[in-house]
Design a protein around this motif. Structure first.
Motif, mmCIF file in Angstrom:
data_model
loop_
_atom_site.group_PDB
_atom_site.id
_atom_site.type_symbol
_atom_site.label_atom_id
_atom_site.label_comp_id
_atom_site.label_asym_id
_atom_site.label_seq_id
_atom_site.Cartn_x
_atom_site.Cartn_y
_atom_site.Cartn_z
ATOM 1 N N TYR A 1 7.067 22.003 35.142
ATOM 2 C CA TYR A 1 7.500 22.540 36.435
ATOM 3 C C TYR A 1 8.797 23.335 36.324
ATOM 4 O O TYR A 1 9.760 23.095 37.048
ATOM 5 C CB TYR A 1 7.645 21.415 37.467
ATOM 6 N N SER A 2 8.815 24.295 35.394
ATOM 7 C CA SER A 2 10.011 25.117 35.220
ATOM 8 C C SER A 2 9.660 26.599 35.106
ATOM 9 O O SER A 2 9.983 27.245 34.114
ATOM 10 C CB SER A 2 10.796 24.659 33.993
ATOM 11 N N ASP B 1 4.218 27.368 28.313
ATOM 12 C CA ASP B 1 4.308 26.332 29.338
ATOM 13 C C ASP B 1 3.377 25.187 28.951
ATOM 14 O O ASP B 1 2.798 25.178 27.869
ATOM 15 C CB ASP B 1 4.022 26.894 30.734
ATOM 16 N N GLU C 1 10.995 29.041 36.360
ATOM 17 C CA GLU C 1 12.189 29.890 36.270
ATOM 18 C C GLU C 1 12.614 30.139 34.826
ATOM 19 O O GLU C 1 13.401 31.045 34.557
ATOM 20 C CB GLU C 1 13.351 29.275 37.061
#
Length: 136
Positions: free
Chosen positions: A73-74, A44, A76
């Motif tokens: 901002y992922s 990330d 998932e």
């Protein structure tokens, strides 16, 4: 911290200091030490992952490891986040750590246990919100 693969491998490192570039470089060195081929590591956008220290370390080891950054901002897209959630869910039920040393020992036990459960590791990639296609 941990790294998992679609081949049901899990590598981890327990540390008690704050997570920073020095810790990240130690982890990267451990990861590349386990493989005789180039590692492609998905990470990330934590500031330690993008720091000058880590970028310099990666440049010096570009034949051994290549980072691939997730979009901002992922969560998932990050199955390793499920490992962290699993750890947080599991620890309070197994032990109430009274010190940093006890917490580190319990965390180490958790990771060793998960390493012996390849079906759980591959399951992190199969979660409905994680968008990875596995070669099965």
């Amino acid at each position: 911290m941990s790294a998992i693969s679609t081949k049901a491998r899990m590598h981890f490192m327990i540390f008690t200091e704050s997570f920073d570039a020095t810790v990240m470089c130690r982890f990267l060195a451990r990861i590349v030490g386990h493989f005789d081929r180039k590692v492609h590591l998905i990470v990330d956008r934590h500031s330690a992952h993008r720091s000058k220290t880590v970028r310099s370390w990666l440049a010096d080891h570009q034949d051994k490891i290549e980072p691939h950054f997730l979009p901002s901002y992922s969560p998932e897209l990050n199955p390793d986040g499920l490992v962290n959630a699993d750890l947080k869910r599991s620890l309070p039920h197994t032990h109430q750590a009274r010190s940093r040393t006890e917490l580190a020992a319990e965390t180490r036990r958790f990771f060793h246990h998960r390493q012996r459960q390849p079906h759980v590791i591959t399951g992190y990639f199969k979660a409905p919100h994680v968008r990875y296609i596995l070669d099965e």
